[in-house]
Design a protein around this motif. Sequence first.
Motif, PDB file in Angstrom:
ATOM      1  N   UNK A  73      -6.118  -7.611  -4.263  1.00 28.00           N
ATOM      2  CA  UNK A  73      -6.257  -8.065  -2.879  1.00 28.00           C
ATOM      3  C   UNK A  73      -6.645  -6.937  -1.916  1.00 28.00           C
ATOM      4  N   UNK A  74      -6.410  -5.690  -2.324  1.00 30.01           N
ATOM      5  CA  UNK A  74      -6.639  -4.552  -1.421  1.00 30.01           C
ATOM      6  C   UNK A  74      -8.045  -4.504  -0.823  1.00 30.01           C
ATOM      7  N   UNK A  75      -9.128  -4.757  -1.617  1.00 31.77           N
ATOM      8  CA  UNK A  75     -10.466  -4.703  -1.008  1.00 31.77           C
ATOM      9  C   UNK A  75     -10.677  -5.770   0.056  1.00 31.77           C
ATOM     10  N   UNK A  76      -9.896  -6.852   0.000  1.00 35.74           N
ATOM     11  CA  UNK A  76     -10.073  -7.962   0.949  1.00 35.74           C
ATOM     12  C   UNK A  76      -9.163  -7.801   2.169  1.00 35.74           C
ATOM     13  N   UNK A  77      -7.890  -7.576   1.910  1.00 36.51           N
ATOM     14  CA  UNK A  77      -6.910  -7.550   3.008  1.00 36.51           C
ATOM     15  C   UNK A  77      -6.491  -6.137   3.406  1.00 36.51           C
ATOM     16  N   UNK A  78      -6.901  -5.139   2.622  1.00 39.75           N
ATOM     17  CA  UNK A  78      -6.594  -3.755   2.971  1.00 39.75           C
ATOM     18  C   UNK A  78      -5.140  -3.385   2.709  1.00 39.75           C
ATOM     19  N   UNK A  79      -4.815  -2.173   3.080  1.00 44.07           N
ATOM     20  CA  UNK A  79      -3.456  -1.669   2.861  1.00 44.07           C
ATOM     21  C   UNK A  79      -2.567  -2.123   4.016  1.00 44.07           C
ATOM     22  N   UNK A  80      -2.336  -3.435   4.068  1.00 38.72           N
ATOM     23  CA  UNK A  80      -1.567  -4.017   5.166  1.00 38.72           C
ATOM     24  C   UNK A  80      -0.474  -4.933   4.610  1.00 38.72           C
ATOM     25  N   UNK A  81       0.387  -5.402   5.516  1.00 41.38           N
ATOM     26  CA  UNK A  81       1.436  -6.336   5.102  1.00 41.38           C
ATOM     27  C   UNK A  81       0.831  -7.654   4.620  1.00 41.38           C
ATOM     28  N   UNK A 156       6.035  -4.640  -3.693  1.00 39.50           N
ATOM     29  CA  UNK A 156       5.040  -4.247  -2.697  1.00 39.50           C
ATOM     30  C   UNK A 156       5.295  -2.861  -2.117  1.00 39.50           C
ATOM     31  N   UNK A 157       6.374  -2.212  -2.540  1.00 37.30           N
ATOM     32  CA  UNK A 157       6.624  -0.848  -2.062  1.00 37.30           C
ATOM     33  C   UNK A 157       5.519   0.099  -2.523  1.00 37.30           C
ATOM     34  N   UNK A 158       4.790  -0.295  -3.585  1.00 36.33           N
ATOM     35  CA  UNK A 158       3.694   0.546  -4.075  1.00 36.33           C
ATOM     36  C   UNK A 158       2.525   0.574  -3.088  1.00 36.33           C
ATOM     37  N   UNK A 159       2.467  -0.433  -2.192  1.00 39.53           N
ATOM     38  CA  UNK A 159       1.422  -0.411  -1.163  1.00 39.53           C
ATOM     39  C   UNK A 159       2.030  -0.155   0.222  1.00 39.53           C
ATOM     40  N   UNK A 160       3.316   0.212   0.243  1.00 35.09           N
ATOM     41  CA  UNK A 160       3.943   0.632   1.498  1.00 35.09           C
ATOM     42  C   UNK A 160       4.610  -0.466   2.290  1.00 35.09           C
ATOM     43  N   UNK A 161       4.736  -1.688   1.722  1.00 35.77           N
ATOM     44  CA  UNK A 161       5.365  -2.790   2.456  1.00 35.77           C
ATOM     45  C   UNK A 161       6.423  -3.474   1.582  1.00 35.77           C
ATOM     46  N   UNK A 162       7.204  -2.679   0.931  1.00 37.10           N
ATOM     47  CA  UNK A 162       8.191  -3.215  -0.007  1.00 37.10           C
ATOM     48  C   UNK A 162       9.569  -3.406   0.560  1.00 37.10           C
ATOM     49  N   UNK A 163       9.743  -3.155   1.863  1.00 36.46           N
ATOM     50  CA  UNK A 163      11.069  -3.347   2.459  1.00 36.46           C
ATOM     51  C   UNK A 163      12.119  -2.516   1.742  1.00 36.46           C
ATOM     52  N   UNK A 164      13.124  -3.182   1.216  1.00 35.44           N
ATOM     53  CA  UNK A 164      14.211  -2.475   0.521  1.00 35.44           C
ATOM     54  C   UNK A 164      13.737  -1.794  -0.755  1.00 35.44           C
ATOM     55  N   UNK A 165      12.559  -2.173  -1.237  1.00 32.69           N
ATOM     56  CA  UNK A 165      12.000  -1.511  -2.418  1.00 32.69           C
ATOM     57  C   UNK A 165      11.730  -0.035  -2.167  1.00 32.69           C
ATOM     58  N   UNK A 166      11.588   0.349  -0.877  1.00 36.89           N
ATOM     59  CA  UNK A 166      11.391   1.770  -0.567  1.00 36.89           C
ATOM     60  C   UNK A 166      12.595   2.590  -1.013  1.00 36.89           C
ATOM     61  N   UNK A 167      13.783   1.953  -0.969  1.00 40.14           N
ATOM     62  CA  UNK A 167      14.997   2.656  -1.420  1.00 40.14           C
ATOM     63  C   UNK A 167      14.941   2.912  -2.922  1.00 40.14           C
ATOM     64  N   UNK A 168      14.386   1.927  -3.676  1.00 39.46           N
ATOM     65  CA  UNK A 168      14.240   2.131  -5.123  1.00 39.46           C
ATOM     66  C   UNK A 168      13.321   3.325  -5.390  1.00 39.46           C
ATOM     67  N   UNK A 169      12.160   3.316  -4.698  1.00 36.25           N
ATOM     68  CA  UNK A 169      11.183   4.382  -4.909  1.00 36.25           C
ATOM     69  C   UNK A 169      11.774   5.741  -4.564  1.00 36.25           C
ATOM     70  N   UNK A 170      12.469   5.778  -3.431  1.00 37.47           N
ATOM     71  CA  UNK A 170      13.066   7.040  -2.991  1.00 37.47           C
ATOM     72  C   UNK A 170      14.110   7.533  -4.002  1.00 37.47           C
ATOM     73  N   UNK A 171      14.951   6.608  -4.464  1.00 35.53           N
ATOM     74  CA  UNK A 171      16.002   6.996  -5.411  1.00 35.53           C
ATOM     75  C   UNK A 171      15.447   7.464  -6.744  1.00 35.53           C
ATOM     76  N   UNK A 172      14.423   6.727  -7.256  1.00 37.30           N
ATOM     77  CA  UNK A 172      13.844   7.109  -8.539  1.00 37.30           C
ATOM     78  C   UNK A 172      13.140   8.466  -8.456  1.00 37.30           C
TER      79      UNK A 172
END
Length: 224
Positions: A73-81, A156-172
């Motif tokens: 979807x990135x080429x269509x909707x970009x790095x957005x929510x 969706x934290x891999x594209x910067x809109x993962x909400x609480x998933x950012x905590x997973x990324x940060x912890x890992x």
Amino acid sequence: MTIEWGWFPDHADEMAELTADHLATAVPAVLLGLLIALPLAVLAHRVRPLRGFVLGASNILYTIPSLAFFVLLLPVTGLTRTTAIVGLTAYTLVVLVRNTVEGLDAVPVKVREASTAMGTGPLRTLLTVELPLALPVIMAGVRVATVMSISLVSVASYIGYGGLGQLFTDGFQRNYPTPVISGVALTLLLALVADALLVTVQWLCTPWRRGTSRQRTSLWRKAA
């Protein structure tokens, strides 16, 4: 694995912000999914030859891995929510379309015929008889879709809109389990609260399911 309890009060604001961000992605996805699923399900219910195509298409969307879907979807909707919301919306269709079709199928033929015999048009019969009676099955699908979306937002934290998933990324990334555990706990809590709210909404919207069988019959006849 050690949990640093002092981390929680120090990051309360961050957790509240990420929780709000999580909901800002999950809730629109479910609402959009419901808006798309309802007409598709009605079409599949009324036009039988299209049923297999509609249900099959929603199943195919669900087979696409979530991370790959976001990348496509990135080429269509970009790095957005929007990318995260569109991807999650597509995943909700497999549950919402199927449950709505099954709910409409479960409406007694005699009730539908009684409505038609009273001169009620197809659209009014759908809105005032079929959809209300199918509501318990539809709401079951909405509950599953909501819990599923709350869980998948983390991807969706891999594209910067993962909400609480950012905590997973940060912890890992830091090999630090406390943020991961807080993210898991808050995601689980969100799913439980959302499910409880939807059960309450269903209870309020289906008064005939709380009465006796005689009261239910009376309400059905009144609806027809």
